[in-house]
Design a protein around this motif. Structure first.
Motif, PDB file in Angstrom:
ATOM      1  N   ASP A 168       0.864  -1.190   0.000  1.00  0.00           N
ATOM      2  CA  ASP A 168       0.000   0.000   0.000  1.00  0.00           C
ATOM      3  C   ASP A 168       0.896   1.234   0.000  1.00  0.00           C
ATOM      4  O   ASP A 168       1.439   1.618   1.040  1.00  0.00           O
ATOM      5  CB  ASP A 168      -0.905  -0.015   1.229  1.00  0.00           C
ATOM      6  CG  ASP A 168      -1.957   1.093   1.190  1.00  0.00           C
ATOM      7  OD1 ASP A 168      -1.824   2.012   0.351  1.00  0.00           O
ATOM      8  OD2 ASP A 168      -2.904   1.043   1.998  1.00  0.00           O
ATOM      9  N   ILE A 169       1.052   1.839  -1.173  1.00  0.00           N
ATOM     10  CA  ILE A 169       1.945   2.992  -1.308  1.00  0.00           C
ATOM     11  C   ILE A 169       1.541   4.126  -0.380  1.00  0.00           C
ATOM     12  O   ILE A 169       2.387   4.845   0.164  1.00  0.00           O
ATOM     13  CB  ILE A 169       1.955   3.483  -2.781  1.00  0.00           C
ATOM     14  CG1 ILE A 169       2.686   2.466  -3.665  1.00  0.00           C
ATOM     15  CG2 ILE A 169       2.621   4.847  -2.894  1.00  0.00           C
ATOM     16  CD1 ILE A 169       4.138   2.288  -3.316  1.00  0.00           C
ATOM     17  N   GLN A 170       0.239   4.304  -0.185  1.00  0.00           N
ATOM     18  CA  GLN A 170      -0.252   5.396   0.653  1.00  0.00           C
ATOM     19  C   GLN A 170       0.175   5.230   2.106  1.00  0.00           C
ATOM     20  O   GLN A 170       0.206   6.203   2.862  1.00  0.00           O
ATOM     21  CB  GLN A 170      -1.781   5.486   0.570  1.00  0.00           C
ATOM     22  CG  GLN A 170      -2.322   5.666  -0.840  1.00  0.00           C
ATOM     23  CD  GLN A 170      -1.769   6.903  -1.519  1.00  0.00           C
ATOM     24  OE1 GLN A 170      -1.611   7.945  -0.893  1.00  0.00           O
ATOM     25  NE2 GLN A 170      -1.465   6.786  -2.802  1.00  0.00           N
ATOM     26  N   ARG A 171       0.489   4.002   2.510  1.00  0.00           N
ATOM     27  CA  ARG A 171       0.817   3.742   3.915  1.00  0.00           C
ATOM     28  C   ARG A 171       2.284   3.351   4.109  1.00  0.00           C
ATOM     29  O   ARG A 171       2.695   3.047   5.233  1.00  0.00           O
ATOM     30  CB  ARG A 171      -0.067   2.617   4.456  1.00  0.00           C
ATOM     31  CG  ARG A 171      -1.560   2.911   4.426  1.00  0.00           C
ATOM     32  CD  ARG A 171      -2.333   1.792   5.097  1.00  0.00           C
ATOM     33  NE  ARG A 171      -1.869   1.592   6.451  1.00  0.00           N
ATOM     34  CZ  ARG A 171      -1.940   0.420   7.091  1.00  0.00           C
ATOM     35  NH1 ARG A 171      -2.420  -0.647   6.495  1.00  0.00           N
ATOM     36  NH2 ARG A 171      -1.501   0.322   8.346  1.00  0.00           N
ATOM     37  N   LEU A 172       3.065   3.355   3.031  1.00  0.00           N
ATOM     38  CA  LEU A 172       4.423   2.823   3.091  1.00  0.00           C
ATOM     39  C   LEU A 172       5.294   3.526   4.127  1.00  0.00           C
ATOM     40  O   LEU A 172       6.178   2.913   4.728  1.00  0.00           O
ATOM     41  CB  LEU A 172       5.076   2.928   1.705  1.00  0.00           C
ATOM     42  CG  LEU A 172       6.370   2.138   1.503  1.00  0.00           C
ATOM     43  CD1 LEU A 172       6.128   0.646   1.699  1.00  0.00           C
ATOM     44  CD2 LEU A 172       6.941   2.406   0.125  1.00  0.00           C
ATOM     45  N   PHE A 173       5.044   4.823   4.354  1.00  0.00           N
ATOM     46  CA  PHE A 173       5.890   5.583   5.290  1.00  0.00           C
ATOM     47  C   PHE A 173       5.264   5.700   6.678  1.00  0.00           C
ATOM     48  O   PHE A 173       5.773   6.421   7.525  1.00  0.00           O
ATOM     49  CB  PHE A 173       6.165   6.980   4.722  1.00  0.00           C
ATOM     50  CG  PHE A 173       6.899   6.943   3.409  1.00  0.00           C
ATOM     51  CD1 PHE A 173       8.250   6.676   3.370  1.00  0.00           C
ATOM     52  CD2 PHE A 173       6.223   7.137   2.218  1.00  0.00           C
ATOM     53  CE1 PHE A 173       8.936   6.622   2.159  1.00  0.00           C
ATOM     54  CE2 PHE A 173       6.886   7.087   1.004  1.00  0.00           C
ATOM     55  CZ  PHE A 173       8.247   6.826   0.977  1.00  0.00           C
ATOM     56  N   GLU A 174       4.157   4.990   6.903  1.00  0.00           N
ATOM     57  CA  GLU A 174       3.558   4.985   8.234  1.00  0.00           C
ATOM     58  C   GLU A 174       4.419   4.146   9.170  1.00  0.00           C
ATOM     59  O   GLU A 174       4.987   3.131   8.772  1.00  0.00           O
ATOM     60  CB  GLU A 174       2.146   4.394   8.201  1.00  0.00           C
ATOM     61  CG  GLU A 174       1.116   5.274   7.531  1.00  0.00           C
ATOM     62  CD  GLU A 174      -0.272   4.656   7.589  1.00  0.00           C
ATOM     63  OE1 GLU A 174      -0.440   3.639   8.293  1.00  0.00           O
ATOM     64  OE2 GLU A 174      -1.175   5.177   6.921  1.00  0.00           O
ATOM     65  N   ARG A 175       4.479   4.549  10.427  1.00  0.00           N
ATOM     66  CA  ARG A 175       5.226   3.751  11.397  1.00  0.00           C
ATOM     67  C   ARG A 175       4.520   2.406  11.576  1.00  0.00           C
ATOM     68  O   ARG A 175       3.298   2.316  11.633  1.00  0.00           O
ATOM     69  CB  ARG A 175       5.301   4.478  12.742  1.00  0.00           C
ATOM     70  CG  ARG A 175       3.948   4.742  13.364  1.00  0.00           C
ATOM     71  CD  ARG A 175       4.081   5.693  14.505  1.00  0.00           C
ATOM     72  NE  ARG A 175       2.766   5.983  15.077  1.00  0.00           N
ATOM     73  CZ  ARG A 175       2.466   7.081  15.752  1.00  0.00           C
ATOM     74  NH1 ARG A 175       3.384   8.004  15.931  1.00  0.00           N
ATOM     75  NH2 ARG A 175       1.277   7.273  16.269  1.00  0.00           N
TER      76      ARG A 175
ATOM     77  N   VAL B 269       9.431  12.922   0.706  1.00  0.00           N
ATOM     78  CA  VAL B 269       9.662  11.538   0.297  1.00  0.00           C
ATOM     79  C   VAL B 269       8.389  11.005  -0.335  1.00  0.00           C
ATOM     80  O   VAL B 269       7.292  11.203   0.199  1.00  0.00           O
ATOM     81  CB  VAL B 269      10.040  10.645   1.494  1.00  0.00           C
ATOM     82  CG1 VAL B 269      10.338   9.222   1.004  1.00  0.00           C
ATOM     83  CG2 VAL B 269      11.232  11.185   2.235  1.00  0.00           C
ATOM     84  N   THR B 270       8.525  10.350  -1.478  1.00  0.00           N
ATOM     85  CA  THR B 270       7.376   9.726  -2.137  1.00  0.00           C
ATOM     86  C   THR B 270       7.764   8.328  -2.590  1.00  0.00           C
ATOM     87  O   THR B 270       8.952   7.986  -2.665  1.00  0.00           O
ATOM     88  CB  THR B 270       6.916  10.544  -3.360  1.00  0.00           C
ATOM     89  OG1 THR B 270       8.022  10.671  -4.280  1.00  0.00           O
ATOM     90  CG2 THR B 270       6.430  11.924  -2.957  1.00  0.00           C
ATOM     91  N   ALA B 271       6.749   7.522  -2.883  1.00  0.00           N
ATOM     92  CA  ALA B 271       6.993   6.167  -3.366  1.00  0.00           C
ATOM     93  C   ALA B 271       6.021   5.868  -4.505  1.00  0.00           C
ATOM     94  O   ALA B 271       4.922   6.420  -4.563  1.00  0.00           O
ATOM     95  CB  ALA B 271       6.828   5.155  -2.242  1.00  0.00           C
TER      96      ALA B 271
END
Length: 296
Positions: free
Chosen positions: A240-247, A277-279
């Motif tokens: 899930d790209i939208q959540r990739l940077f969530e802890r 930062v983006t993914a």
């Protein structure tokens, strides 16, 4: 007849005036709400016109604003408690882990059979994974609970990335993950050297752990300094790209073992330096892009 027409005209004028006053009050309410949002104040909305319905509307708006403020304060308190919990957990885990690793080192120096050494090696591997997780916890807790002094200066991003990749060659080789990196003209950014180094190290660690093939690294320059890590991943549709940077988000089992904090740390560090930062998923390739302000 003229008398009735005069009365009707007077009534119409009064009604138009009343409507105009109502519109002024609504505009005033709108301006008060806008000021409240921009100035982050907690001042209640007020009206000067005596109108039962309008006054009731203002009362309801103020109740909603109060409820929203209470929720915000509660959320802030819960966030603070969560940060303190992470810091306490990471600190409490370090002491027993240090003792465990110390005893493992003592065992290695003793007389062990081949089978015992294999089992000890497995235990050492898991303790190292646990140490990595705790280090991530500690770093993440530090970034959340402190306001680090950011020392912005002109940095050669290309050179820094090159040095970090060279220092990590052993990691790439041990994981059997080919590296593709072409050193180009220097790209200079306005950033904190230590923080950028930590960003690059975390991205290296993330790509080594989760890549299913060649890891491509690029340093580019457009309106900003750009650092890109591109690597194939297993089952990209599950990420899930939208959540990739969530802890603590984990898109696969390997990331779950490491707690999913590495990319969260990258995001925190980049944003503290006014970067981003983006993914993006392209086929089976995961691209993580870090942008930083160019040096003047």
């Amino acid at each position: 007849m003229a008398y009735l027409i005069g009365i009707l005209i007077t009534i119409i004028i009064l009604l138009l005036g009343y409507i105009g006053v109502i519109e002024m009050q609504i505009r005033s309410m709108s301006e008060q709400l806008e000021r409240r949002l921009k100035a982050h104040t907690r001042q209640n909305i007020s009206v000067q016109l005596v109108s039962k319905n309008l006054n009731q509307l203002v009362i309801c708006i103020n109740k909603c604003l109060k409820a929203e403020e209470n929720l915000r304060l509660k959320s802030m308190q819960e966030e603070k408690q969560f940060k303190e919990m992470i810091a306490n957990i990471s600190h409490d885990l370090r002491t027993p882990l240090t003792a465990i690793q110390g005893y493992q080192q003592l065992l290695e120096k003793g007389e062990l059979s081949e089978e015992q050494r294999k089992r000890l090696a497995v235990a050492r591997k898991h303790s190292e994974e646990l140490k990595g997780l705790i280090d991530h916890f500690f770093e993440y807790a530090y970034l959340l609970n402190t306001q680090p002094e950011i020392k912005l200066k002109r940095i050669n991003l290309t050179g820094l990335v090159t040095d970090c990749l060279i220092a990590s060659i052993t990691s790439f080789e041990e994981a059997n993950k080919p590296l593709e990196f072409e050193e180009t003209a220097p790209v200079y950014v306005e950033a904190d050297e230590e923080m950028v180094t930590r960003i690059v190290q975390n991205l290296i660690r993330n790509s080594v752990e989760h890549s299913e093939g060649t890891i491509k690294v690029e340093v580019l320059s457009n309106k900003e300094g750009i650092l890109r890590f591109i690597n194939p991943v297993r089952e990209p549709e599950k990420i899930d790209i939208q959540r990739l940077f969530e802890r603590f988000y984990s898109g696969d089992e390997a990331r779950s073992r490491m707690g999913g904090l590495g990319l969260s740390i990258v995001k925190l560090l980049a944003e503290q330096m006014k970067g981003n930062v983006t993914a993006e998923i392209k086929g089976d390739l995961l691209e993580i892009k870090v942008t930083l302000p160019l040096a003047q």
